[in-house]
Write a protein that holds these residues in place. Sequence first.
Motif, mmCIF file in Angstrom:
data_model
loop_
_atom_site.group_PDB
_atom_site.id
_atom_site.type_symbol
_atom_site.label_atom_id
_atom_site.label_comp_id
_atom_site.label_asym_id
_atom_site.label_seq_id
_atom_site.Cartn_x
_atom_site.Cartn_y
_atom_site.Cartn_z
ATOM 1 N N GLY A 154 4.168 -12.429 -5.938
ATOM 2 C CA GLY A 154 3.731 -11.791 -7.158
ATOM 3 C C GLY A 154 2.225 -11.812 -7.318
ATOM 4 O O GLY A 154 1.524 -12.377 -6.501
ATOM 5 N N PRO A 155 1.730 -11.158 -8.324
ATOM 6 C CA PRO A 155 2.471 -10.578 -9.443
ATOM 7 C C PRO A 155 3.060 -9.187 -9.168
ATOM 8 O O PRO A 155 3.930 -8.743 -9.903
ATOM 9 C CB PRO A 155 1.423 -10.492 -10.558
ATOM 10 C CG PRO A 155 0.140 -10.301 -9.844
ATOM 11 C CD PRO A 155 0.284 -11.079 -8.552
ATOM 12 N N ALA A 156 2.585 -8.479 -8.136
ATOM 13 C CA ALA A 156 3.148 -7.154 -7.843
ATOM 14 C C ALA A 156 4.581 -7.300 -7.309
ATOM 15 O O ALA A 156 4.972 -8.359 -6.812
ATOM 16 C CB ALA A 156 2.274 -6.407 -6.840
ATOM 17 N N ARG A 157 5.324 -6.240 -7.385
ATOM 18 C CA ARG A 157 6.707 -6.243 -6.931
ATOM 19 C C ARG A 157 6.785 -6.396 -5.418
ATOM 20 O O ARG A 157 5.896 -5.970 -4.691
ATOM 21 C CB ARG A 157 7.393 -4.958 -7.375
ATOM 22 C CG ARG A 157 7.567 -4.881 -8.895
ATOM 23 C CD ARG A 157 8.180 -3.563 -9.324
ATOM 24 N NE ARG A 157 9.461 -3.298 -8.701
ATOM 25 C CZ ARG A 157 10.629 -3.814 -9.083
ATOM 26 N NH1 ARG A 157 10.674 -4.638 -10.106
ATOM 27 N NH2 ARG A 157 11.745 -3.492 -8.460
ATOM 28 N N SER A 158 7.896 -6.977 -4.986
ATOM 29 C CA SER A 158 8.178 -7.148 -3.558
ATOM 30 C C SER A 158 9.667 -6.898 -3.344
ATOM 31 O O SER A 158 10.385 -6.541 -4.278
ATOM 32 C CB SER A 158 7.795 -8.565 -3.114
ATOM 33 O OG SER A 158 8.622 -9.521 -3.757
ATOM 34 N N GLY A 159 10.128 -7.121 -2.137
ATOM 35 C CA GLY A 159 11.538 -6.920 -1.833
ATOM 36 C C GLY A 159 12.458 -7.771 -2.691
ATOM 37 O O GLY A 159 13.549 -7.332 -3.072
ATOM 38 N N ILE A 160 12.035 -8.952 -3.016
ATOM 39 C CA ILE A 160 12.873 -9.819 -3.858
ATOM 40 C C ILE A 160 13.026 -9.215 -5.257
ATOM 41 O O ILE A 160 14.065 -9.351 -5.893
ATOM 42 C CB ILE A 160 12.328 -11.265 -3.893
ATOM 43 C CG1 ILE A 160 13.400 -12.210 -4.422
ATOM 44 C CG2 ILE A 160 11.053 -11.365 -4.657
ATOM 45 C CD1 ILE A 160 13.059 -13.660 -4.239
ATOM 46 N N SER A 161 11.999 -8.506 -5.724
ATOM 47 C CA SER A 161 12.084 -7.829 -7.033
ATOM 48 C C SER A 161 13.215 -6.810 -7.024
ATOM 49 O O SER A 161 14.004 -6.732 -7.985
ATOM 50 C CB SER A 161 10.773 -7.118 -7.365
ATOM 51 O OG SER A 161 9.682 -7.980 -7.306
ATOM 52 N N LEU A 162 13.295 -6.024 -5.957
ATOM 53 C CA LEU A 162 14.360 -5.021 -5.855
ATOM 54 C C LEU A 162 15.733 -5.671 -5.835
ATOM 55 O O LEU A 162 16.663 -5.204 -6.490
ATOM 56 C CB LEU A 162 14.181 -4.180 -4.595
ATOM 57 C CG LEU A 162 13.003 -3.227 -4.543
ATOM 58 C CD1 LEU A 162 12.985 -2.478 -3.213
ATOM 59 C CD2 LEU A 162 13.042 -2.252 -5.703
ATOM 60 N N ALA A 182 0.818 -1.222 0.000
ATOM 61 C CA ALA A 182 0.000 0.000 0.000
ATOM 62 C C ALA A 182 0.849 1.268 0.000
ATOM 63 O O ALA A 182 0.400 2.313 -0.481
ATOM 64 C CB ALA A 182 -0.931 0.006 1.209
ATOM 65 N N ASP A 183 2.063 1.201 0.515
ATOM 66 C CA ASP A 183 2.918 2.379 0.622
ATOM 67 C C ASP A 183 3.859 2.565 -0.574
ATOM 68 O O ASP A 183 4.598 3.546 -0.632
ATOM 69 C CB ASP A 183 3.755 2.307 1.899
ATOM 70 C CG ASP A 183 2.904 2.286 3.152
ATOM 71 O OD1 ASP A 183 1.767 2.812 3.108
ATOM 72 O OD2 ASP A 183 3.357 1.735 4.174
ATOM 73 N N GLY A 184 3.871 1.606 -1.484
ATOM 74 C CA GLY A 184 4.765 1.724 -2.628
ATOM 75 C C GLY A 184 6.225 1.525 -2.278
ATOM 76 O O GLY A 184 7.105 2.098 -2.900
ATOM 77 N N ARG A 185 6.516 0.724 -1.293
ATOM 78 C CA ARG A 185 7.900 0.481 -0.853
ATOM 79 C C ARG A 185 8.717 -0.242 -1.920
ATOM 80 O O ARG A 185 9.894 -0.004 -2.092
ATOM 81 C CB ARG A 185 7.857 -0.330 0.448
ATOM 82 C CG ARG A 185 9.173 -0.930 0.920
ATOM 83 C CD ARG A 185 9.989 0.078 1.707
ATOM 84 N NE ARG A 185 10.982 -0.526 2.544
ATOM 85 C CZ ARG A 185 12.116 -1.089 2.116
ATOM 86 N NH1 ARG A 185 12.375 -1.163 0.845
ATOM 87 N NH2 ARG A 185 12.977 -1.598 2.963
ATOM 88 N N PHE A 186 8.061 -1.152 -2.678
ATOM 89 C CA PHE A 186 8.789 -1.978 -3.638
ATOM 90 C C PHE A 186 8.411 -1.700 -5.094
ATOM 91 O O PHE A 186 8.967 -2.300 -5.995
ATOM 92 C CB PHE A 186 8.566 -3.457 -3.322
ATOM 93 C CG PHE A 186 8.974 -3.816 -1.919
ATOM 94 C CD1 PHE A 186 10.301 -3.734 -1.528
ATOM 95 C CD2 PHE A 186 8.040 -4.205 -0.983
ATOM 96 C CE1 PHE A 186 10.690 -4.049 -0.238
ATOM 97 C CE2 PHE A 186 8.414 -4.525 0.312
ATOM 98 C CZ PHE A 186 9.749 -4.448 0.686
ATOM 99 N N GLY A 187 7.466 -0.824 -5.306
ATOM 100 C CA GLY A 187 6.988 -0.490 -6.648
ATOM 101 C C GLY A 187 5.814 0.451 -6.494
ATOM 102 O O GLY A 187 5.629 1.048 -5.432
ATOM 103 N N PRO A 188 4.985 0.567 -7.509
ATOM 104 C CA PRO A 188 3.810 1.436 -7.373
ATOM 105 C C PRO A 188 2.911 0.949 -6.234
ATOM 106 O O PRO A 188 2.760 -0.252 -6.037
ATOM 107 C CB PRO A 188 3.098 1.287 -8.719
ATOM 108 C CG PRO A 188 4.124 0.749 -9.659
ATOM 109 C CD PRO A 188 5.084 -0.042 -8.821
ATOM 110 N N PRO A 189 2.318 1.867 -5.467
ATOM 111 C CA PRO A 189 1.403 1.450 -4.393
ATOM 112 C C PRO A 189 0.246 0.626 -4.960
ATOM 113 O O PRO A 189 -0.329 0.974 -5.988
ATOM 114 C CB PRO A 189 0.884 2.769 -3.821
ATOM 115 C CG PRO A 189 1.855 3.804 -4.269
ATOM 116 C CD PRO A 189 2.436 3.317 -5.561
ATOM 117 N N VAL A 190 -0.051 -0.488 -4.289
ATOM 118 C CA VAL A 190 -1.117 -1.392 -4.726
ATOM 119 C C VAL A 190 -1.880 -1.871 -3.501
ATOM 120 O O VAL A 190 -1.276 -2.288 -2.520
ATOM 121 C CB VAL A 190 -0.541 -2.625 -5.467
ATOM 122 C CG1 VAL A 190 -1.633 -3.604 -5.820
ATOM 123 C CG2 VAL A 190 0.220 -2.218 -6.704
#
Length: 185
Positions: free
Chosen positions: A136-144, A98-106
Amino acid sequence: MTGQGHGVPHPDGLTAECELLVAADAATVWELVTDIHLPARFSPELRHVRWLDDAAGPRLGATFEGHNENGLLGAWRTVSVVTELDAPRAFEWAVCDADGRFGPPVVDPASPMARWRFDLTPADGGTSLRHWVRLGPARSGISLAVDRAPDRAGEIVQQRLGMLRNGMASTLRGVRDLAQDADRP
């Protein structure tokens, strides 16, 4: 206890799971796994949670906030939505950034950064309890982490899946111990 992980270089769709037998009835185990505060007692990463919508307990669509921290990713907040609640068989929630820490807020449970689940199955001697996660599918810490070191993607993925399995195993052992104590006369 069994545990497994399925890793591919890209973080979307990765899964990990652990399972163990709890010598207690499904109703006792259900009460524990649907208490959103319980995993914070055993997880090396989840620090605390709270309901966001004045829910006294889980219901479909209910939301809760989680605060996590680890040495690799730092601290972050998530918002989760209960997506399945089938007593005493399955409890699932979608975790959103929700905060957009790893990508766009979702905050869309159809596009979470992870989906977590407990499955309870009657078994000889009690209840088989499975804890599962899919990234997934949204970004997470592993994505970064993979973005920063794509040449080490396989190693990063396996390390993170190992961390998740360790946390799940710890949570399952905690649930088992509490359930078995509660089920004793």
